[in-house]
Structures are given as structure tokens and as C-alpha cells.
Design an enzyme around this catalytic site. Structure first.
Site, PDB file in Angstrom:
ATOM      1  CE  LYS A  76     -11.605  11.593  -4.667  1.00 37.03           C
ATOM      2  NZ  LYS A  76     -11.096  10.434  -5.451  1.00 37.03           N
ATOM      3  CB  SER A 151     -13.894   9.883  -8.169  1.00 36.16           C
ATOM      4  OG  SER A 151     -12.735   9.461  -7.481  1.00 36.16           O
ATOM      5  CB  SER A 175     -10.255   8.447  -9.105  1.00 32.77           C
ATOM      6  OG  SER A 175     -11.479   7.846  -9.402  1.00 32.77           O
TER       7      SER A 175
END
Lengths: 485, 95
Positions: A76, A151, A175
């Protein structure tokens, strides 16, 4: 090849079925042909990846390869990667190349893994649909009209689409688990303090935790083995021995006590999600588990509590982006105040600005006790709900999210979007670990079963998740994808 | 507790966000809805409950006051928008 689990890939590399270079090239070409539509990567680091793959292949030749050597993965874009853009999904950091590696990146490099690149995300990890990214939304590989969740939406979509066998995510209020559920993969949020946050761009420091996202619980165990542990550079990481998470995966579950929080099966829960989750729990009953009704009475306060604490911490953490030392700077500032104000208003997107404003307001003079102190007190009550429940049961189970993936561009009201995290957010407030595992479909949309366990019970959590995956094949389902034009 | 136009402008200034009058108007509605949702906390009896700042109730560990990181100013300044001679450049502050 891209349908293999991380565990299979590690075995294949050890047997010499393929080299890391071949694997890496395979995934890079899949990203090339499939990601234009999905938009799951912000930066692909092909050359770095091939060099790392060659190094892993050489290490294997000389008999020095560990189990993860040569295994591709993705980060990420919130994890600092030395010399590689680390944007956090924000215009603010669009040109920022991290000057050092996050501790988990360093550890996974030492283990010989190969980074394919950096995955898309909601800006500064603020969002539940991956629509707040400066780099545009990510699309769900199961149906590209749907969001992948957020997210860590890029990481979830990339794993689901077979663009990488695994990816790292972060979880501040759901997330990792909610996008894992939306994309039909397995995602683990470890106990707060289990994994170092050093080099993980901070959103809400008392809630943020990094974790693995992969096809299976076994793959998450392999990654957590390399990621977990105390880090002197993160004062909130916990000095506690790290077990081998793969060793206890196959423990029998007979006698397991599963608590079903009644608040997690109430109003607002999609019927298809509920059916899939209840069917999953029947699988555990067939394995000899006992299901017990429990209550987490402060559940309805979790979202209000989070939306005081997280924005307050964010407003403080994000004050570092001042247009002076790194990040976006406005053109031709007239004075220092103008430089700060314009750099920040231009560099941050709408949702980030909303949260900075809320956090600044609730922390400001005259409001602190009513908001921040109150929220921290309720946070203790929320944590106590879990401690009380774990006196009676070994694990808790329920849905990871109240609905399956929804349509892109469909959720304009921020408060409605926040309700997506109703079943995940309290877990971050309490600091306990949680995992989402694929548990079927609501129509054509994947559903995640969320399993929760006491602090530092990741080994047990992974054991419980693995047992389910030995009995079901939901985690082996793959979306049908067509190459981009 | 509702939030008003003046509160948004005050928070924006404190947060050094260059939000003008028109922009502030836009935030009043969103922020008010968020604060309405947060108001669920106000009715909860928390008398005698200690605020929870860290999920494991841990306190800040201390270490010896020794420099353990090398000076990497040149590397860090590579990310800066404007530097000269090892300094960060900003608009003139003192005339």
C-alpha cells in the site's frame, strides 16, 4: 501461476519449478495488461522488482534462500520505500520519494521478497471506498462498476485480480478487513503494537496498524511471521515474543466457543451478507464449535468515538505537511502564512480537509473535554465490552461490513460512508486483532466473515480462519477478468 | 453542538488551511452532520472512567538521551521544495 497462493509459490520456488524472475515477469505482465482499468497500482517498480528477483534467485542457487525469498508482493502506498515514490494517495506527496524504508519493508526485503510496486489507496487512508485517492478510484475486479472498499482498496483489488499474490495494507478503522471482504480475499489486522508503524505514514497513531492481505490465512501467517515484532524505532510496538504463526494453523477446533455479538446482526445488515455469514458459522458448528450469543453494548458509540479520536490525531499528524521540508508547495507564496495555507489547501483533498477541520475544531479551546476527553472515556467502555465478551468466548464472529461492495460514485454523504465501518471500527479502538475471510457471495458480490480474538491472539485467529478454509472453497474463487483494450 | 461558519474559519486558520468564505460555507453542512453524529457520546455516563489513550494502556518508554541516528540532512533535503547551502528556503520572515 497467478492463481497460486503464497505458500504454493514458496514451495514452487524451493522445488525449482520456476525462478523468481519468471514469477516476477509474469505478475508484471499481468499488471501491464489488466491494471489500466482496475487502477490498483499507483507506482509499478518493474526494474527494482526484477533486480530483487535476480538477487533472490542467486541466493537460492547458493543455498541461502529463506521461505519467502523471491516471492512477489506489493505495498500500500502508505509504506515508505527508499527511493520510490510514497504518495499516500495524495497530491501532497505526489513527488515524495521516501528517504528510507519502513521497518516492515526492511524486514520483508531481508526475507528476500520482491516488491512489484505501490498500491492505490484512499488519500491518507481516509475512506472506505478508495474514491478519495488523488490517483483516481480503484475498481473492484469482481465487477468494475463497484468499489473495492477502502482504504487499502488497491491492495485488495490487486490480490483479488491475481496481479500480486499478496499485499500489505493498513487498518485504522477497517481499512484492511472491509476491502478484503469486498474483494473476496483474506485480510488480517494484527493487535495494535504487534507490527511496527515506523515508516508507515501516520493517520491516527493510536489506531493505525499494518497487516497482510492475501488469498488465505496460511499466506497471512507466513507474512506476519516476517512482519511482526518489537521495533525500537516505534515506541508503541510491543516487546513480546513472536510465535511461528504457521505452526498452529492446523490445530483442531473442537470445543471452540464462538460469540455472536447480537449488535452485529441488527438493523442495516444486508440480507445476503447475513445469510452468507450465518452459513459460515454453521461450518464451524460442524467442526465442533459452540455458538454463544453475546452483547457488545457500546457498539453504536464506536463510530462517533472514532470520528472524534481519528480526526483529532490526524489533524496533529498532518500538521507536518507544511510545504517547507517535503511535499507540495504552492507557487509564489507571498509570505510564510500564505505558503502554509495555500500549500495545504492545494495539497489535500476534500475528505482529508474535512477530517483536519473536525479534528482541529474538537481539540480547540472550549471543546476538548466535550469531545476528545469524552471520546477517550467511551473508548475505554468499548474496549471493556470486548474484554468482557472474551471472558465467555474464545473468538467473536460476524460480518466484516454491513453490505457487499457498492457502486462507484454512489455515496456522496460522508456520514453514510462512515457507517460502512460499523463492524470494524470498534476493533481498532479496542486494539484487538481481526481477520476477514471470504465466506461466499451476496448475489455476485463477495462477503467477508470477520473473526475477532483477544489481544495478541493472532496465532489462534489464523488457526480458526485456516480451519474454515480447509472446509470451504470461497477463498479459491477468482473473478473473470479481461485484458484492457 | 452545531458548527457555524465562524467555527470553520477559526479551525481552518488554526490548521493553516487556506479556506475562504465561500469554501467555508460548503464545510458547515458536512461538519455539522459529523458533529451531530458524534453527539451520541454526550448522553453517556462516563463519570469516573479514565480516558483511554493507548489500547494497551502502555506508557511512553524512555531510552538514554544519546544520538543514535546519523545526520542525513543531504538525503532528507532531496525531498524539499527549496533548499540552499543546507538550509530550507521560505519567504522572508524578518525584514
Amino acid at each position: 501461476m497467478h492463481d497460486l497462493t503464497l505458500a504454493d509459490i514458496a514451495k514452487g520456488l524451493a522445488r525449482g519449478d520456476y525462478s523468481s524472475r519468471e514469477l516476477t515477469q509474469h505478475y508484471l505482465s499481468r499488471i501491464e495488461s489488466l491494471d489500466r482499468r482496475l487502477n490498483s497500482f499507483i507506482t509499478v517498480t518493474g526494474e527494482h522488482a526484477l533486480a530483487a528477483a535476480d538477487a533472490a534467485d542467486a541466493a537460492r542457487q547458493s543455498g541461502q534462500a529463506g521461505i519467502l525469498a523471491g516471492v512477489p508482493l506489493a505495498y500500500k502506498d502508505i509504506f515508505c520505500t527508499e527511493g520510490v515514490r510514497t504518495s499516500c494517495g495524495s497530491r501532497m506527496l505526489d513527488s515524495f520519494k521516501a528517504p528510507y524504508d519502513a521497518t516492515v519493508v526492511e524486514k520483508l526485503k531481508l526475507a528476500g521478497t520482491v516488491s512489484l510496486g505501490k498500491t492505490n489507496m484512499d488519500e491518507f487512508a481516509m475512506g472506505s471506498s478508495n474514491e478519495t485517492s488523488f490517483y483516481g478510484p480503484v475498481r473492484n475486479p469482481w465487477n468494475t462498476d463497484l468499489v473495492p472498499g477502502g482504504s487499502s482498496g488497491g491492495s485488495a483489488a490487486a490480490v483479488a485480480a491475481g496481479l500480486t499474490p499478496a499485499a500489505l495494507g493498513t487498518d485504522t478503522g477497517g481499512s484492511i478487513r472491509q476491502p478484503a471482504a469486498f474483494c473476496g480475499i483474506t485480510g488480517l489486522k494484527p493487535t495494535y503494537g504487534r507490527v511496527s508503524r515506523y515508516g508507515m505514514v501516520a493517520y491516527a497513531s493510536s489506531l493505525d496498524q499494518g497487516g497482510p492481505m492475501a488469498r488465505t490465512a496460511e499466506d497471512c501467517a507466513l507474512l506476519l511471521n516476517a512482519m511482526a515484532g518489537h521495533d525500537p524505532r516505534d515506541s508503541t510496538s510491543v516487546a513480546r515474543a513472536v510465535p511461528d504463526y504457521t505452526q498452529s494453523l492446523a490445530e483442531p477446533l473442537k470445543g471452540l466457543k464462538i460469540g455472536l455479538p447480537r449488535e452485529y446482526f441488527g438493523e442495516g445488515l444486508d440480507g445476503g451478507v447475513e445469510t452468507a455469514v450465518r452459513d459460515a458459522i454453521k461450518v464451524y458448528e460442524a467442526l465442533g464449535a459452540q455458538v454463544i450469543d453475546v452483547s457488545l453494548p457500546h457498539t453504536r458509540l464506536a463510530i462517533p468515538t472514532y470520528y472524534v479520536i481519528a480526526p483529532a490525531e490526524a489533524s496533529s499528524n498532518l500538521s507536518r505537511y507544511d510545504g517547507v521540508r517535503f511535499g507540495h508547495r504552492c507557487d509564489a507564496p507571498t509570505d510564510l502564512m500564505d505558503l502554509y495555507k495555500r500549500s495545504r489547501v492545494e495539497g489535500f483533498g476534500e475528505e482529508v480537509k474535512r477530517r483536519i477541520l473536525i479534528g482541529t475544531h474538537t481539540l480547540s479551546e472550549g471543546f476538548f473535554d466535550a469531545y476528545y476527553k469524552k471520546a477517550q472515556q467511551v473508548r475505554r467502555l468499548i474496549r471493556q465490552d470486548f474484554l468482557d465478551a472474551f471472558d465467555k468466548v474464545d473468538v467473536l464472529m460476524g460480518p466484516a461490513a454491513p453490505t457487499p461492495a457498492f457502486e462507484l460514485g454512489n455515496q456522496a454523504d460522508p456520514v453514510q460512508m462512515y457507517l460502512q465501518d460499523i463492524y470494524t471500527i470498534a476493533i481498532n479502538l479496542a486494539g484487538i486483532p481481526g481477520i476477514s475471510v471470504p465466506a461466499g457471495f451476496a448475489g455476485d458480490r463477495p462477503v467477508g466473515l470477520q473473526i475477532l480474538a483477544p489481544h495478541f491472539s493472532e496465532a489462534h485467529l489464523l488457526n480458526v480462519a485456516h480451519a474454515f478454509q480447509m472446509q470451504t472453497d470461497w477463498h479459491t474463487r477468482r473473478p473473470a477478468l479481461t485484458a484492457d483494450e | 453542538m452545531a458548527i457555524e461558519h465562524a467555527d470553520v474559519l477559526r479551525a481552518a486558520h488554526l490548521a493553516r488551511l487556506g479556506i475562504d468564505n465561500t469554501d467555508a460555507e460548503r464545510y458547515v453542512g458536512d461538519l455539522s452532520r459529523i458533529l451531530d453524529m458524534v453527539d451520541a457520546l454526550s448522553g453517556i455516563d462516563t463519570d469516573g472512567v479514565k480516558p483511554l489513550a493507548h489500547p494497551l494502556d502502555a506508557t511512553q518508554p524512555l531510552r538514554a538521551d544519546e544520538a543514535i541516528e546519523p545526520n542525513r540532512r543531504d538525503t532528507y533535503q532531496e525531498s524539499a521544495p527549496a533548499v540552499a547551502d543546507g538550509y530550507y528556503l521560505v519567504p522572508r520572515v524578518v525584514e
